[in-house]
Design an enzyme around this catalytic site. Structure first.
Site, mmCIF file in Angstrom:
data_model
loop_
_atom_site.group_PDB
_atom_site.id
_atom_site.type_symbol
_atom_site.label_atom_id
_atom_site.label_comp_id
_atom_site.label_asym_id
_atom_site.label_seq_id
_atom_site.Cartn_x
_atom_site.Cartn_y
_atom_site.Cartn_z
ATOM 1 N N PHE A 113 38.268 31.613 28.083
ATOM 2 C CA PHE A 113 38.558 32.202 29.390
ATOM 3 C C PHE A 113 38.851 31.073 30.370
ATOM 4 C CE2 PHE A 113 37.510 36.567 31.263
ATOM 5 C CZ PHE A 113 38.104 37.250 30.230
ATOM 6 N N GLN A 226 38.662 36.556 45.731
ATOM 7 C CA GLN A 226 39.379 36.126 44.528
ATOM 8 C C GLN A 226 40.617 36.987 44.275
ATOM 9 O OE1 GLN A 226 37.693 36.474 40.232
ATOM 10 N NE2 GLN A 226 37.915 34.301 40.665
ATOM 11 N N HIS A 228 43.276 37.741 41.286
ATOM 12 C CA HIS A 228 43.485 37.552 39.854
ATOM 13 C C HIS A 228 44.959 37.246 39.643
ATOM 14 C CE1 HIS A 228 43.508 38.139 35.553
ATOM 15 N NE2 HIS A 228 42.202 38.303 35.552
ATOM 16 N N LEU A 238 45.013 45.550 36.340
ATOM 17 C CA LEU A 238 44.664 44.237 35.800
ATOM 18 C C LEU A 238 45.181 44.039 34.377
ATOM 19 C CD1 LEU A 238 42.925 41.632 36.169
ATOM 20 C CD2 LEU A 238 41.170 42.834 34.883
ATOM 21 N N GLU A 241 42.326 38.342 31.757
ATOM 22 C CA GLU A 241 42.463 36.927 31.447
ATOM 23 C C GLU A 241 42.354 36.709 29.935
ATOM 24 O OE1 GLU A 241 40.766 34.463 34.497
ATOM 25 O OE2 GLU A 241 39.562 33.480 32.957
ATOM 26 N N ARG A 272 41.008 30.807 38.159
ATOM 27 C CA ARG A 272 41.890 31.834 38.735
ATOM 28 C C ARG A 272 42.555 31.420 40.033
ATOM 29 N NH1 ARG A 272 38.208 37.124 37.203
ATOM 30 N NH2 ARG A 272 38.778 36.984 35.015
ATOM 31 N N HIS A 337 40.962 40.773 43.475
ATOM 32 C CA HIS A 337 40.232 41.166 42.272
ATOM 33 C C HIS A 337 38.723 41.189 42.454
ATOM 34 C CE1 HIS A 337 39.440 41.704 38.051
ATOM 35 N NE2 HIS A 337 38.830 40.551 37.939
ATOM 36 N N ARG A 372 34.892 32.542 41.413
ATOM 37 C CA ARG A 372 34.144 33.018 40.248
ATOM 38 C C ARG A 372 34.925 32.770 38.970
ATOM 39 N NH1 ARG A 372 34.254 37.909 37.033
ATOM 40 N NH2 ARG A 372 35.980 38.749 38.232
#
Ligand SMILES: Cc1cc2nc3c(=O)[nH]c(=O)nc-3n(C[C@H](O)[C@H](O)[C@H](O)COP(=O)(O)OP(=O)(O)OC[C@H]3O[C@@H](n4cnc5c(N)ncnc54)[C@H](O)[C@@H]3O)c2cc1C
Length: 557
Positions: A113, A226, A228, A238, A241, A272, A337, A372
């Protein structure tokens, strides 16, 4: 009047785990939720949950990656605790019945990730959240508790310096009621619908965060929002990831794997904030596709891998963008996100108000700091959900009997009744749309003093208009017009906090990128923002960041 030791507001992963902890400790627990528990946004989580399990990975690297990912704004003592708890938490969820994907040898499969130095994201295909939520809900079903389903929190009642209970609204009957509680755990989840272009469900409106703010809770680091990198063009759905974790590649209109320029070491798996800025830069400099997007290519991974590991992504591509990810690139752009900020808590989920706790996306401990890492938030819901439930139970053991007065109900409900009594006024949906447009265009990935000042002016004008909001629908049952109005009011309050914090923070850190202050400034800004509700809007103060082992250094991927 109903009474409980602990009322948990929210039935996502954080709320359910908090409830389980408090029940296990012997408390009389109620969960109150505006949605059926399994419709909570936790169920939409796709990519996975982080835990350093197995010989090659370590808690130490997970800790370091999270600190670095946070751009050094995360509190390192909390992050150490969090990463240590990860392995046991995932094993517990497996024992509760979560069916995780496996590798060839039967061990838990793990995928790479963004921002992680090791493939440590454990998953259930691309439906990890739903797998966890179902298993936890089934386990909770073996325990004694009361469920207020399709009930909305209206206000938390605080008197004599401590929580006395809540005022809530039953969507089914249209009745308002007081529920007395010694402790209240707010696990009301995300607030992403403050933005128009978001991966969050329509229910993610920050209600609990706003309710806490109204009774004097300090909101922490709300300016860190955040985005994404990969949401489907148009719908904002979405694309996990995990798609890049499995080997997916981002390409611009010239067919270049552009991440090589921005993150030469880890390419598409940078964190991100870095990938989102890269995409926006490519588009702004004319290397995007007409209409402003880039491509996410999976085709080279082969049909079998794509269809077994990324089933939902295939469905989303086919049904919502008209492309088959097995044979065609997926058109993506960034979308809001996750909120790194939230109700300020410590590691035990305690807020600055006695008897008030919070966990999950509504809370800010802070472990995510300014950015995050993917896979850390599902873990956060479970680790700190449990912490807050245990802390609430410990408090309840000696807390006095809560006292609610009839005036508490009247006080909370009077403004709502006047929304319905108006014969003329503002439409809540119109206000919501205008707020979202302001946030999308002026408080996005790149920010400037000028844009933020204009955004604040617009949001304050909308707040002013909200004073005259009208609920035109007078029906008693499932009055969505009414809940829309309440949610819009909550979001306007939080939008203002985000902007005021962003104006003050004259540096760039993690997800907060100021074009007019492009550098991180540790001397002035290595500190948490705390926002309290003043008469004329948010009043800001600051708190130090806890540094234990990792001294801040420049973040390179
Ligand atoms: C599309 C998507 C994919 C994601 N994928 C991942 C991933 O792969 N890995 C990862 O780590 N993180 C992921 N995240 C983030 C993560 O899923 C969330 O941060 C987390 O699940 C939030 O859990 P929660 O329990 O705090 O809130 P939620 O699950 O959203 O639950 C909130 C609860 O509060 C209730 N509620 C809200 N307001 C009220 C009110 N006024 N009155 C009563 N009840 C109320 C709701 O009914 C709901 O039950 C993803 C997020 C999204 C949006």
């Amino acid at each position: 009047m109903q009474r409980h030791d602990v009322v948990v507001v929210g039935a996502g992963l954080a709320g359910q785990r908090a409830a389980l902890a408090a029940i296990t400790a012997g408390c009389d627990v109620a969960i109150l939720t505006k949605l059926h528990p399994l419709r909570s946004h936790s169920g939409a989580a796709q990519g996975g949950i982080n835990a350093a399990v197995g010989k090659e990975d370590s808690v130490e690297t997970h800790t370091y990656d999270t600190v670095k990912g946070s751009d050094y704004l995360g509190d390192q003592d909390a992050i150490e605790f969090f990463c240590k708890a990860a392995g046991p938490t995932v094993v517990e969820m497996e024992h509760f019945g979560t069916i995780f994907s496996r590798s060839e040898d039967g061990s838990l499969a793990r995928r790479p990730f963004g921002g992680a130095g090791f493939p440590r994201t454990i998953y259930a295909a691309d439906r990890t959240g739903l797998a966890l939520l179902q298993a936890l809900f089934e386990h909770l079903g073996t325990q004694p508790y009361t469920l207020y389903e399709e009930w909305d929190l209206i206000e938390v009642v605080v008197r004599d310096g401590r929580v006395q209970g809540i005022v809530a609204f039953d969507r089914k009957s249209g009745e308002f009621a007081e529920i007395a509680a010694k402790a209240v755990v707010l696990a009301t989840g995300p607030a992403g619908r403050i933005y128009g272009r978001t991966t969050n469900a329509h229910s993610c409106t920050g209600d609990g965060i706003a309710a806490a703010y109204r009774v004097g809770s300090l909101l922490k680091d709300m300016e860190f929002v955040q985005f994404h990198p990969t949401a489907l063009l148009d719908s904002g759905i979405l694309i996990t990831e995990g798609a890049r974790g499995e080997g997916g590649i981002l390409k611009n209109a010239a067919g270049e794997q552009f991440m090589a320029k921005y993150a030469p070491h880890v390419l598409d798996l940078a964190s991100r904030d870095v990938v989102s800025r890269a995409i926006v830069t490519e588009i702004q400099q004319g290397r995007g596709f007409p209409g402003g997007y880039v491509h996410l290519e999976l085709m080279h991974l082969g049909k079998e891998k794509i269809e077994s590991r990324l089933q939902e992504i295939c469905d989303f591509g086919r049904n919502f963008a008209g492309v088959d990810p097995v044979t065609q690139p997926i058109p993506v752009t960034p979308a809001q996100h996750y909120m790194m900020g939230g109700i300020g808590t410590n590691q035990r989920g305690e807020t600055n108000i006695l008897g008030l706790y919070s966990a999950g996306e509504a809370a800010c401990v802070s472990i995510h700091g300014a950015n995050r890492l993917g896979g850390n938030s599902l873990l956060e819901t479970l680790v700190f959900g449990r912490q807050s439930g245990e802390a609430a139970a410990a408090y309840v053991a000696t807390a006095p009997t809560p006292v609610l007065a009839e005036t508490d109900l009247d006080h909370a409900v009077a403004p709502i009744r006047s929304m319905s009594a108006r014969s003329d006024g503002e439409d809540p949906l119109q206000l919501r749309k205008e707020m979202q447009a302001t946030m999308d265009t002026l408080v996005g990935i790149y920010r400037t003093a000028g844009d933020l000042a204009e955004a604040l002016r617009q949001i304050r004008a909308l707040k002013e208009r909200f004073q005259r909001v009208r609920v035109a629908d007078v029906s008693q049952h499932f009055n969505i017009n009414l809940t829309d109005a309440l949610e819009t009011g909550n979001m306007l309050e939080l939008a203002e906090v985000i902007i005021v914090g962003a104006i003050a923070r004259t540096e760039s850190r993690g997800a907060h990128a100021r074009l007019d202050y492009p550098k991180r400034d540790d001397a002035a800004w290595l500190k948490h923002t705390l926002a309290g509700r003043g008469a004329d809007g948010p009043t800001l103060s600051y708190a130090p960041v806890t540094i234990t082992r990792f001294e801040p250094k420049e973040r390179v991927y």
